[in-house]
Design a protein around this motif. Structure first.
Motif, PDB file in Angstrom:
ATOM      1  N   ILE A  19       0.844  -1.197   0.000  1.00 27.38           N
ATOM      2  CA  ILE A  19       0.000   0.000   0.000  1.00 27.38           C
ATOM      3  C   ILE A  19       0.879   1.247   0.000  1.00 27.38           C
ATOM      4  O   ILE A  19       1.844   1.330   0.743  1.00 27.38           O
ATOM      5  CB  ILE A  19      -0.926   0.003   1.233  1.00 27.38           C
ATOM      6  N   GLY A  20       0.522   2.221  -0.834  1.00 27.73           N
ATOM      7  CA  GLY A  20       1.247   3.487  -0.820  1.00 27.73           C
ATOM      8  C   GLY A  20       1.760   3.920  -2.176  1.00 27.73           C
ATOM      9  O   GLY A  20       1.276   3.475  -3.220  1.00 27.73           O
ATOM     10  N   ARG A  21       2.761   4.777  -2.121  1.00 27.04           N
ATOM     11  CA  ARG A  21       3.227   5.463  -3.330  1.00 27.04           C
ATOM     12  C   ARG A  21       3.829   4.542  -4.386  1.00 27.04           C
ATOM     13  O   ARG A  21       3.658   4.758  -5.584  1.00 27.04           O
ATOM     14  CB  ARG A  21       4.229   6.555  -2.945  1.00 27.04           C
ATOM     15  N   LYS A  22       4.556   3.517  -3.962  1.00 25.36           N
ATOM     16  CA  LYS A  22       5.212   2.652  -4.955  1.00 25.36           C
ATOM     17  C   LYS A  22       4.182   1.980  -5.865  1.00 25.36           C
ATOM     18  O   LYS A  22       4.366   1.914  -7.079  1.00 25.36           O
ATOM     19  CB  LYS A  22       6.080   1.604  -4.251  1.00 25.36           C
ATOM     20  N   SER A  23       3.100   1.503  -5.274  1.00 26.47           N
ATOM     21  CA  SER A  23       2.046   0.867  -6.085  1.00 26.47           C
ATOM     22  C   SER A  23       1.386   1.890  -7.009  1.00 26.47           C
ATOM     23  O   SER A  23       1.117   1.604  -8.182  1.00 26.47           O
ATOM     24  CB  SER A  23       0.976   0.254  -5.166  1.00 26.47           C
ATOM     25  N   ALA A  24       1.133   3.075  -6.477  1.00 21.51           N
ATOM     26  CA  ALA A  24       0.515   4.131  -7.284  1.00 21.51           C
ATOM     27  C   ALA A  24       1.412   4.507  -8.462  1.00 21.51           C
ATOM     28  O   ALA A  24       0.943   4.692  -9.597  1.00 21.51           O
ATOM     29  CB  ALA A  24       0.250   5.358  -6.413  1.00 21.51           C
ATOM     30  N   LEU A  25       2.690   4.579  -8.172  1.00 22.37           N
ATOM     31  CA  LEU A  25       3.655   4.970  -9.202  1.00 22.37           C
ATOM     32  C   LEU A  25       3.717   3.938 -10.328  1.00 22.37           C
ATOM     33  O   LEU A  25       3.680   4.290 -11.515  1.00 22.37           O
ATOM     34  CB  LEU A  25       5.029   5.119  -8.537  1.00 22.37           C
ATOM     35  N   VAL A  26       3.800   2.669  -9.968  1.00 22.17           N
ATOM     36  CA  VAL A  26       3.873   1.607 -10.979  1.00 22.17           C
ATOM     37  C   VAL A  26       2.598   1.595 -11.828  1.00 22.17           C
ATOM     38  O   VAL A  26       2.654   1.471 -13.056  1.00 22.17           O
ATOM     39  CB  VAL A  26       4.084   0.230 -10.314  1.00 22.17           C
ATOM     40  N   ALA A  27       1.455   1.751 -11.180  1.00 21.51           N
ATOM     41  CA  ALA A  27       0.186   1.746 -11.920  1.00 21.51           C
ATOM     42  C   ALA A  27       0.129   2.915 -12.913  1.00 21.51           C
ATOM     43  O   ALA A  27      -0.286   2.740 -14.066  1.00 21.51           O
ATOM     44  CB  ALA A  27      -0.981   1.830 -10.939  1.00 21.51           C
ATOM     45  N   LEU A  28       0.554   4.087 -12.487  1.00 19.20           N
ATOM     46  CA  LEU A  28       0.522   5.252 -13.385  1.00 19.20           C
ATOM     47  C   LEU A  28       1.492   5.088 -14.559  1.00 19.20           C
ATOM     48  O   LEU A  28       1.183   5.471 -15.687  1.00 19.20           O
ATOM     49  CB  LEU A  28       0.863   6.528 -12.598  1.00 19.20           C
ATOM     50  N   VAL A  29       2.652   4.518 -14.282  1.00 22.66           N
ATOM     51  CA  VAL A  29       3.625   4.278 -15.367  1.00 22.66           C
ATOM     52  C   VAL A  29       3.039   3.289 -16.380  1.00 22.66           C
ATOM     53  O   VAL A  29       3.195   3.467 -17.590  1.00 22.66           O
ATOM     54  CB  VAL A  29       4.959   3.748 -14.786  1.00 22.66           C
ATOM     55  N   LEU A  30       2.343   2.271 -15.881  1.00 21.32           N
ATOM     56  CA  LEU A  30       1.716   1.295 -16.789  1.00 21.32           C
ATOM     57  C   LEU A  30       0.612   1.950 -17.619  1.00 21.32           C
ATOM     58  O   LEU A  30       0.461   1.656 -18.804  1.00 21.32           O
ATOM     59  CB  LEU A  30       1.158   0.119 -15.984  1.00 21.32           C
ATOM     60  N   TYR A  31      -0.163   2.845 -17.002  1.00 23.84           N
ATOM     61  CA  TYR A  31      -1.227   3.526 -17.748  1.00 23.84           C
ATOM     62  C   TYR A  31      -0.662   4.435 -18.847  1.00 23.84           C
ATOM     63  O   TYR A  31      -1.278   4.626 -19.889  1.00 23.84           O
ATOM     64  CB  TYR A  31      -2.102   4.351 -16.809  1.00 23.84           C
ATOM     65  N   SER A  32       0.497   5.009 -18.604  1.00 25.67           N
ATOM     66  CA  SER A  32       1.078   5.928 -19.600  1.00 25.67           C
ATOM     67  C   SER A  32       1.708   5.170 -20.763  1.00 25.67           C
ATOM     68  O   SER A  32       2.070   5.764 -21.783  1.00 25.67           O
ATOM     69  CB  SER A  32       2.126   6.822 -18.939  1.00 25.67           C
ATOM     70  N   MET A  33       1.850   3.847 -20.610  1.00 20.88           N
ATOM     71  CA  MET A  33       2.507   3.032 -21.644  1.00 20.88           C
ATOM     72  C   MET A  33       1.830   3.174 -23.003  1.00 20.88           C
ATOM     73  O   MET A  33       2.488   3.409 -24.029  1.00 20.88           O
ATOM     74  CB  MET A  33       2.480   1.564 -21.193  1.00 20.88           C
TER      75      MET A  33
END
Length: 210
Positions: A80-94
């Protein structure tokens, strides 16, 4: 209902949430650029690889945001937290970044490339001086879409522990606090519209130069 008074009473909380939103989106954009730009350029070498990679990007993009954020939480080293949010956003920008780079570079007129080659230009020089400038509009459009999209989706990250503008909205919903909901909604809308406006100005400037 006085939104100004609400803002004054909760100024520190609102500023903190806004700063966290900018920080998360900026970090996601930097990582996305480092990861997806080289891949976007590389897949232009093979139609088969490009099709496979773009299909994967499309599948990830179609996953509902709350589901993807929640899925990231189940990965042990993310949690839970920023690392998960960050990975998800990077995947969405793919998807938007890869598509803009791939279609921008592959849509360059082959006659122009052949003319450059006939002038004795190397492949590297053709890429830097011919293909890249001609693909600039498409590539920048992809980044513009990504940035505005990331700002909006980042609000969902509040449900996995991120304290950003989404927290203002979710807290307002939980408390049935109309002022809080309106402030959060207006804030994320203004940030998205402002970002899109600034990027549009930059896009026009870049296109004029190329």
């Amino acid at each position: 209902m006085d939104l100004v008074q609400f803002f004054q009473r909760n100024q520190d909380f609102i500023v903190e949430c806004t700063e966290n939103t900018f920080y998360l989106v900026a970090l996601a954009l930097i990582i996305s650029t480092i990861v997806w730009v080289p891949i976007g350029i590389a897949i232009t070498k093979s139609t088969l690889v490009a099709g496979t990679v773009l299909n994967i990007a499309n599948i990830i993009f179609c996953i509902p945001s709350l589901a993807l954020f929640s899925l990231m939480v189940t990965i042990p080293f993310l949690g839970i937290g920023r690392k998960s949010a960050l990975v998800a956003l990077v995947l969405y920008s793919m998807m938007p970044i890869l598509r803009s780079i791939y279609f921008g570079l592959t849509s360059v007129d082959e006659n122009v490339v052949e003319a450059a080659r006939g002038m004795g230009m190397s492949s590297k020089k053709i890429f830097i001086e011919v293909k890249l400038p001609l693909a600039t509009r498409s590539i920048f459009s992809g980044f513009r879409v990504s940035i505005v999209m990331l700002i909006g989706i980042s609000t969902i990250a509040t449900y996995i522990g991120e304290k950003n503008i989404g927290r203002i909205i979710s807290t307002g919903l939980a408390r049935q606090d109309i002022e809080m909901i309106l402030v959060g909604t207006l804030l994320i809308s203004v940030v998205s519209l402002l970002a899109d406006f600034i990027l549009e100005l930059i896009e026009k400037k870049v296109i004029r130069e190329y």
